[in-house]
Scaffold this motif. Structure first.
Motif, PDB file in Angstrom:
ATOM      1  N   GLY A   9      28.476  42.631 -61.190  1.00 30.98           N
ATOM      2  CA  GLY A   9      29.587  42.558 -60.255  1.00 30.98           C
ATOM      3  C   GLY A   9      29.544  41.247 -59.495  1.00 30.98           C
ATOM      4  N   SER A  10      30.485  41.070 -58.607  1.00 31.62           N
ATOM      5  CA  SER A  10      30.523  39.856 -57.794  1.00 31.62           C
ATOM      6  C   SER A  10      31.098  40.196 -56.432  1.00 31.62           C
ATOM      7  N   ILE A  11      30.762  39.380 -55.455  1.00 31.79           N
ATOM      8  CA  ILE A  11      31.283  39.510 -54.103  1.00 31.79           C
ATOM      9  C   ILE A  11      32.199  38.322 -53.855  1.00 31.79           C
ATOM     10  N   ALA A  12      33.404  38.616 -53.434  1.00 28.89           N
ATOM     11  CA  ALA A  12      34.437  37.588 -53.382  1.00 28.89           C
ATOM     12  C   ALA A  12      34.250  36.662 -52.188  1.00 28.89           C
ATOM     13  N   SER A  13      34.609  35.420 -52.393  1.00 29.68           N
ATOM     14  CA  SER A  13      34.768  34.484 -51.289  1.00 29.68           C
ATOM     15  C   SER A  13      36.228  34.475 -50.882  1.00 29.68           C
ATOM     16  N   LEU A  14      36.479  34.592 -49.582  1.00 32.31           N
ATOM     17  CA  LEU A  14      37.832  34.522 -49.047  1.00 32.31           C
ATOM     18  C   LEU A  14      38.118  33.153 -48.449  1.00 32.31           C
ATOM     19  N   GLY A  15      37.214  32.223 -48.682  1.00 37.35           N
ATOM     20  CA  GLY A  15      37.373  30.885 -48.142  1.00 37.35           C
ATOM     21  C   GLY A  15      38.467  30.112 -48.854  1.00 37.35           C
ATOM     22  N   GLU A  16      38.914  29.047 -48.214  1.00 36.90           N
ATOM     23  CA  GLU A  16      39.965  28.210 -48.789  1.00 36.90           C
ATOM     24  C   GLU A  16      39.354  27.130 -49.677  1.00 36.90           C
ATOM     25  N   ASP A  17      40.064  26.829 -50.743  1.00 40.12           N
ATOM     26  CA  ASP A  17      39.715  25.655 -51.534  1.00 40.12           C
ATOM     27  C   ASP A  17      40.257  24.421 -50.822  1.00 40.12           C
ATOM     28  N   PRO A  18      39.506  23.334 -50.829  1.00 43.32           N
ATOM     29  CA  PRO A  18      40.009  22.121 -50.154  1.00 43.32           C
ATOM     30  C   PRO A  18      41.261  21.597 -50.832  1.00 43.32           C
ATOM     31  N   VAL A  19      42.185  21.096 -50.026  1.00 46.27           N
ATOM     32  CA  VAL A  19      43.411  20.537 -50.590  1.00 46.27           C
ATOM     33  C   VAL A  19      43.129  19.245 -51.348  1.00 46.27           C
ATOM     34  N   VAL A  20      41.979  18.661 -51.087  1.00 40.34           N
ATOM     35  CA  VAL A  20      41.527  17.481 -51.827  1.00 40.34           C
ATOM     36  C   VAL A  20      40.403  17.922 -52.752  1.00 40.34           C
ATOM     37  N   THR A  21      40.564  17.701 -54.039  1.00 38.97           N
ATOM     38  CA  THR A  21      39.584  18.156 -55.024  1.00 38.97           C
ATOM     39  C   THR A  21      38.541  17.077 -55.277  1.00 38.97           C
ATOM     40  N   PRO A  22      37.260  17.362 -55.000  1.00 31.36           N
ATOM     41  CA  PRO A  22      36.217  16.366 -55.250  1.00 31.36           C
ATOM     42  C   PRO A  22      36.140  15.978 -56.721  1.00 31.36           C
ATOM     43  N   ARG A  23      35.958  14.670 -56.960  1.00 30.97           N
ATOM     44  CA  ARG A  23      35.898  14.124 -58.319  1.00 30.97           C
ATOM     45  C   ARG A  23      34.676  13.205 -58.422  1.00 30.97           C
ATOM     46  N   PRO A  24      33.468  13.760 -58.285  1.00 27.99           N
ATOM     47  CA  PRO A  24      32.286  12.892 -58.265  1.00 27.99           C
ATOM     48  C   PRO A  24      31.922  12.360 -59.653  1.00 27.99           C
ATOM     49  N   VAL A  25      31.399  11.150 -59.656  1.00 23.70           N
ATOM     50  CA  VAL A  25      30.730  10.601 -60.833  1.00 23.70           C
ATOM     51  C   VAL A  25      29.252  10.530 -60.463  1.00 23.70           C
ATOM     52  N   HIS A  26      28.447  11.392 -61.058  1.00 24.61           N
ATOM     53  CA  HIS A  26      27.030  11.447 -60.711  1.00 24.61           C
ATOM     54  C   HIS A  26      26.288  10.323 -61.424  1.00 24.61           C
ATOM     55  N   LEU A  27      25.411   9.669 -60.667  1.00 24.62           N
ATOM     56  CA  LEU A  27      24.764   8.449 -61.143  1.00 24.62           C
ATOM     57  C   LEU A  27      23.256   8.507 -60.905  1.00 24.62           C
ATOM     58  N   VAL A  28      22.535   7.771 -61.745  1.00 25.35           N
ATOM     59  CA  VAL A  28      21.118   7.481 -61.525  1.00 25.35           C
ATOM     60  C   VAL A  28      21.033   5.970 -61.364  1.00 25.35           C
ATOM     61  N   LEU A  29      20.581   5.533 -60.182  1.00 24.43           N
ATOM     62  CA  LEU A  29      20.770   4.144 -59.788  1.00 24.43           C
ATOM     63  C   LEU A  29      19.452   3.411 -59.549  1.00 24.43           C
ATOM     64  N   GLY A  30      19.342   2.226 -60.122  1.00 24.18           N
ATOM     65  CA  GLY A  30      18.245   1.319 -59.808  1.00 24.18           C
ATOM     66  C   GLY A  30      16.925   1.715 -60.406  1.00 24.18           C
ATOM     67  N   GLU A  31      15.924   0.898 -60.104  1.00 25.63           N
ATOM     68  CA  GLU A  31      14.611   1.106 -60.699  1.00 25.63           C
ATOM     69  C   GLU A  31      13.926   2.359 -60.173  1.00 25.63           C
ATOM     70  N   ARG A  32      14.300   2.827 -58.992  1.00 19.00           N
ATOM     71  CA  ARG A  32      13.716   4.059 -58.461  1.00 19.00           C
ATOM     72  C   ARG A  32      14.522   5.292 -58.871  1.00 19.00           C
ATOM     73  N   GLU A  33      15.516   5.099 -59.710  1.00 22.24           N
ATOM     74  CA  GLU A  33      16.334   6.198 -60.233  1.00 22.24           C
ATOM     75  C   GLU A  33      16.882   7.062 -59.101  1.00 22.24           C
ATOM     76  N   LEU A  34      17.481   6.383 -58.134  1.00 20.53           N
ATOM     77  CA  LEU A  34      18.086   7.072 -57.005  1.00 20.53           C
ATOM     78  C   LEU A  34      19.255   7.918 -57.484  1.00 20.53           C
ATOM     79  N   ARG A  35      19.322   9.137 -56.993  1.00 25.55           N
ATOM     80  CA  ARG A  35      20.452   9.990 -57.341  1.00 25.55           C
ATOM     81  C   ARG A  35      21.622   9.651 -56.427  1.00 25.55           C
ATOM     82  N   GLY A  36      22.782   9.449 -57.044  1.00 21.44           N
ATOM     83  CA  GLY A  36      23.964   9.091 -56.286  1.00 21.44           C
ATOM     84  C   GLY A  36      25.204   9.754 -56.859  1.00 21.44           C
TER      85      GLY A  36
END
Length: 730
Positions: free
Chosen positions: A462-489
């Motif tokens: 089963g599932s328990i519903a969320s009654l929260g609102e979806d944001p009117v702006v939809t996130p569109r991330p591009v996930h990255l691994v950056l630099g020599e330390r492989e920073l997550r971005g």
């Protein structure tokens, strides 16, 4: 090519086509949604309203309790029961008469508890149950209430005063609560109230956590019932030697300031002791728990399981954390385990714990991995970073851990079937377990999810519903691994932006950068939505997690020991340059940075120390002088200021005001008892004395998080306008 001007004043470039009218309509709709975002963000309290929270599962697995408001813009939290696949409200504050609890009607101890929890909803925001989850206790505006999950309406419970943190006894006969710094119990059948522990003076309280426990250690409780309901383990907190801070609201000079016992770095902590108090006065007298409080002054954790009380204590320098077993008859303690570290011992929520057989459940740090140990055996592999132990049922241990820093999953270990991951899709998950029922809850890239699983069933039941609102702006991330330390971005670009045909975009970094929080995650957290909104306003927005952030192991976390500025700022610069090398649309001649709390500190530091990279900053609630922050949090990373003063000098902004040459906006809640207004006011005075132009935005009545929807809404727009104007002058 055609250019469409938006409300930010930047040009959006779009391709001309035979569908120009349709494109214009879509663009207008997108602009309208973008304009509506700040208000939605504020009214939904950062998209938290309507989302189910605070789950509890009965030991037989049949009943799931949780809190949830009535919708995405409804701030009143109700208590719900999920049973036999159906949800129903069992406590609606509106049906109990009067107004839902509000800030002005809360006991001071409850107001402080909510501030530590960053809780802005009203109504039933916390509850506790007996062992069988048949009796539920909660407080509304200090009034004590209870409800039975097997039917019937909520009923008031007589109390000696405004009740804080009520908790039923395991057998369901009593409810314990704190009022006026005293621990009381009241019988649910006869209504008789008894005081079990009374404060000996105005600076003493029983049953409540001290400031650093709830703000910096994660310990939000101050008493624990014995499983047989005959005794209570209670913390006594004496703040008589702790310095006071006086928090007032300058917008209301007629109101007296409130005094907060706040131990800033290097100063005296509260004296915290533990006592075992009998519920029945005819029982053996109360006993004090032994141990060397001078050497181990921090009470990190406490619990009472079938083997007796189990306590975690930590030394002032935080390099040693001991697990103690307590003799419930005498209060004598035995050291069961000791963890040490040359920098600091990290507190892992849910530990120490014990299985039914008494096997200790503890974290174990190697250089690269935070492991889980059960009964002296390491049960997790290298690279799997343990985050929290969420349940111990029988001999099985349920915990959260990260294989990849941007996600957190739920795992189960048992002696028979070993290690197994329970959550599947990308996201940040946790769990609550009872009987054969597991409630998996978390945030995915598409929003919150709560699934109910039964043991032995591969699919959810089963599932328990969320009654929260979806944001009117939809996130569109591009996930990255950056630099020599492989920073997550994660990079956020405007939905309307054509990377092939468009020009360069100004860049906005929105870091936190400090301990305990990550921003470059695969989940639709509120700050992800804000990042996309700033992108829609014309920025390329970069979120990056550098050294000192969680999820990448102990060595990564402890690279900031002694210096919380240099490596953190260096990682943001490296992440920016690595992202720009991959995305030529990022305009490195127009770079801004904004953040709150540690992120505010980092943002101000960026324009002070790297004006060659950063051209404008918004710094909210920035701890500019690390000596003003609390003992447990700040000494963990920088040591004692008398022993390592250079660590504090190197990691503070005070003394560097003369370096400012870029636009800087300082934002400060004037009722903030975490990062005191003194941080901002003193630094502003330093800047003014050095002849450095800057802006200060005071927020009357606001604490460390902004609760007023109107302020929260317009603060976003104010930041946007400030940054656009500043970058327009570069």
């Amino acid at each position: 090519m055609t250019a469409v001007d938006d409300s930010s004043g930047l040009s959006r470039t779009a391709s001309a086509s035979s569908e120009a009218t349709s494109d214009h309509s879509a663009s207008a709709q997108a602009a309208s949604e973008t304009s509506a975002f700040p208000r939605q963000f504020a009214l939904t309290q950062r998209f938290s309203l309507g989302v189910p929270r605070r789950f509890g599962v009965s030991p037989d697995g049949r009943r799931v309790l949780f809190t949830r408001t009535g919708g995405g813009s409804d701030p009143v939290s109700r208590l719900w029961l999920y049973e036999d696949g159906a949800e129903r409200v069992i406590v609606d504050p509106a049906s109990l008469g009067g107004e839902p609890d509000s800030e002005g009607r809360l006991p001071e101890a409850e107001r402080a508890r909510r501030e530590r929890a960053r809780e802005h909803a009203t109504g039933v925001v916390a509850y506790a149950t007996d062992a069988a989850a048949r009796v539920v206790a909660f407080a509304l505006s200090g009034a004590l209430w209870a409800v039975r999950t097997d039917g019937g309406a909520p009923f008031p419970v007589p109390a000696a005063g405004p009740a804080v943190d009520p908790r039923p006894s395991p057998d369901g006969r009593y409810v314990a609560y704190v009022t006026g710094g005293a621990l009381h119990i009241v019988g649910l059948e006869d209504g008789k109230d008894r005081q079990l522990a009374a404060p000996e003076g105005p600076d003493v309280a029983y049953g409540l956590p001290e400031y650093v426990a709830s703000e910096s250690m994660g310990r939000t409780r101050g008493y624990w019932w014995a499983p047989d309901s005959r005794r209570i383990l209670v913390a006594r907190v004496d703040t008589s030697h702790v310095a006071r801070r006086y928090i007032s609201d300058p917008a209301h000079p007629e109101q007296a300031p409130r005094a907060v016992p706040y131990p800033s770095a290097g100063t005296a902590n509260a004296d915290v002791s533990l006592h075992i108090v009998p519920v029945d006065g005819s029982e053996a007298p109360r006993v004090e728990v032994g141990g060397d409080r001078d050497a181990y002054e921090y009470l990190v954790s406490a619990a009472w399981d079938g083997h007796g009380p189990l306590v975690g204590v930590q030394s002032r320098d935080q390099r040693t954390l001991r697990t103690l077993a307590v003799d419930e008859a005498t209060g004598a303690t035995e050291v069961l385990h000791e963890r040490t570290d040359a920098a600091w011992v990290e507190i892992v929520p849910g530990t120490p714990a014990r299985t039914a057989s008494g096997a200790l459940v503890l974290p174990e740090d190697t250089a690269g991995t935070r492991h889980l140990r059960v009964g002296g055996s390491t049960v997790t592999p290298p690279g799997l970073q343990v985050r929290e132990v969420v349940a111990v049922v029988g001999e099985e241990v349920w915990f959260t851990a990260s294989e990849e820093p941007t996600t957190t999953h739920v795992w189960r270990w048992g002696p028979e079937d070993g290690l197994r991951r329970l959550s599947g899709q990308p996201g940040v998950f946790t769990a609550v377990v009872g009987g054969g029922t597991v409630v998996l809850t978390g945030l995915t890239p598409d929003g919150p999810v709560t699934d109910v699983h039964k043991r032995g069933q591969d699919a959810r039941s089963g599932s328990i519903a969320s009654l929260g609102e979806d944001p009117v702006v939809t996130p569109r991330p591009v996930h990255l691994v950056l630099g020599e330390r492989e920073l997550r971005g994660a990079l956020y670009l405007p939905s309307w932006y054509d990377r092939d045909a468009g020009g360069k975009l100004p860049v906005l970094l929105c870091p936190y950068g400090g301990p305990s929080i990550q921003v470059a995650i695969q989940a639709r957290e509120w700050f992800v939505c804000v990042a996309q909104w700033f992108a829609e306003e014309g920025f390329a927005v970069l979120l990056a997690d550098g050294r000192g952030t969680p999820g990448r192991g102990p060595a990564w976390e402890k690279t900031v020991h002694g210096d919380q500025l240099t490596p953190v700022l260096e990682d943001q610069v490296d992440a920016l340059h690595a992202a720009a090398a991959r995305f030529p649309c990022l305009d490195l001649t127009r770079v801004a940075i904004r953040g709150w709390s540690f992120g505010g500190f980092l943002s101000a530091a960026a324009v002070l120390h790297r004006p060659d990279v950063f051209h404008a900053a918004v710094a909210g609630a920035a701890p500019t002088d690390q000596r003003l922050y609390d003992t447990h949090w700040k000494e963990r990373y920088l040591g004692h200021p008398q022993e390592a003063p250079d660590h504090y000098t190197r990691s503070s902004l005070v003394g560097s005001g003369h370096l400012l040459r870029r636009p800087l906006l300082l934002v400060q809640g004037l009722s903030d008892d975490n990062v005191a207004p003194a941080h901002t006011l003193r630094f502003s005075a330093e800047l003014l004395a050095a002849g450095k132009r800057h802006s200060v935005l005071p927020l009357p009545g606001a604490g460390h998080s902004v609760g007023d929807p109107a302020v929260r809404e317009n603060l976003l727009r104010f930041e946007r306008d400030f940054l656009l104007e500043a970058l327009g002058k570069v």
